[in-house]
Motif scaffolding. Sequence first.
Motif, PDB file in Angstrom:
ATOM      1  N   ARG A   1     -27.099 -28.815  66.463  1.00 50.60           N
ATOM      2  CA  ARG A   1     -25.863 -28.483  67.168  1.00 50.60           C
ATOM      3  C   ARG A   1     -24.712 -29.344  66.637  1.00 50.60           C
ATOM      4  O   ARG A   1     -24.776 -30.573  66.648  1.00 50.60           O
ATOM      5  CB  ARG A   1     -26.018 -28.708  68.670  1.00 50.60           C
ATOM      6  CG  ARG A   1     -24.707 -28.564  69.454  1.00 50.60           C
ATOM      7  CD  ARG A   1     -24.944 -28.517  70.953  1.00 50.60           C
ATOM      8  NE  ARG A   1     -25.614 -27.268  71.327  1.00 50.60           N
ATOM      9  CZ  ARG A   1     -26.040 -27.010  72.565  1.00 50.60           C
ATOM     10  NH1 ARG A   1     -25.914 -27.921  73.527  1.00 50.60           N
ATOM     11  NH2 ARG A   1     -26.619 -25.863  72.843  1.00 50.60           N
TER      12      ARG A   1
ATOM     13  N   THR B   1     -19.110 -25.576  70.386  1.00 50.55           N
ATOM     14  CA  THR B   1     -20.338 -25.951  69.694  1.00 50.55           C
ATOM     15  C   THR B   1     -20.837 -24.816  68.815  1.00 50.55           C
ATOM     16  O   THR B   1     -20.558 -23.635  69.050  1.00 50.55           O
ATOM     17  CB  THR B   1     -21.454 -26.348  70.682  1.00 50.55           C
ATOM     18  OG1 THR B   1     -21.692 -25.257  71.603  1.00 50.55           O
ATOM     19  CG2 THR B   1     -21.081 -27.588  71.450  1.00 50.55           C
TER      20      THR B   1
ATOM     21  N   ASP C   1     -24.614 -23.797  67.169  1.00 43.53           N
ATOM     22  CA  ASP C   1     -26.050 -24.024  67.032  1.00 43.53           C
ATOM     23  C   ASP C   1     -26.534 -23.253  65.816  1.00 43.53           C
ATOM     24  O   ASP C   1     -26.316 -22.028  65.713  1.00 43.53           O
ATOM     25  CB  ASP C   1     -26.792 -23.543  68.281  1.00 43.53           C
ATOM     26  CG  ASP C   1     -26.507 -24.413  69.494  1.00 43.53           C
ATOM     27  OD1 ASP C   1     -25.978 -25.527  69.317  1.00 43.53           O
ATOM     28  OD2 ASP C   1     -26.799 -23.970  70.619  1.00 43.53           O
TER      29      ASP C   1
END
Length: 337
Positions: free
Chosen positions: A2, A332, A334
């Motif tokens: 992440r 974020t 991922d």
Amino acid sequence: MRLATYNIEWFANLFDKEDQLIIDDSWSGRHDVTKAQQIEAVAKVLIALEADALLIVEAPNTGRHQNTVRALEGFADTFDLRTRKAAMGFANDTHQELALLYDSDRLEVRHDPKGQETGKKGSTQAPRFDGTFRIDLDIDTTEDLVRFSKPPLELAMRTQGGTDLRLIGAHLKSKAPHGAETRDEVIQISIANRRKQLAQAIWLRARVEEHRTAGEEVILMGDLNDGPGLDEFEHLFGRSSVEILLEAGLYDPHASKAAQVRPGPLPTTARFEMQGEGRYLQALLDYVMVTPGLRAKRPAWRIWHPFDDVECWRMPELREALLTASDHFPVTLDIEI
């Protein structure tokens, strides 16, 4: 893995001249928020993010006595964050540095700036980000000498899994007409600021294209202070700085949606109180852009918005921390790398 970007408003105000946290009831830079309250809120958000690497926009200051890396690593140690190591590039004079907090067990990171060192004389060939870029934006046949007040952070990274990539952290010029007192001054300063911001985006695009030509994957993240259709002066130049960056083959789903002819409701990453108007302005300013090779790995993006993200909304403590910590919200990515 992440990766995240987060503009932490007035983060520098939370540290003294020796880079120690000021945990008391004095006011922070945020309206009606004490330093202790903001420190606690920032810590709660960073713990919740559980990122492997976090670009901090408006990181603590580096100066005659202060040191950004020391301040961030001290913060991480205080709250036992997994992202306990910090890296930064060229310091600036704004008390708003760009820095990366990262988990050194999962990532190898080093500052690795590219481009020619030009000083003030400048170059037309995308010089090093602490140099001067010579460019004519073709609206008045006048060559501009452009500098970054906050030189982008360029990092070479290798993941624990052996993936090499480039990370560029950016905080582009604000378009706000600060200091303007009349309508004419607002127009003049707004156009000048947008002009400089577009030049910075072209400079960034050129660097990304160089990396792509060399077969390198790039993640460009940060506060770009722009997006399609955000102000009335965009029509003078025909496109936003975000659209210029997308032309380099970069992708961010939120930026791509905003660039559509009829985008519909847009995601937002920042929330500002409109003084005297009794309401808030929301905007999409923060991005995590990736090159095609990384996009092919089917990454997942998330804006940690306290009202629009279901999980954030359902967790009152996190929701309040996001509202207290900053006027921006984290983004974020991922990705399996």
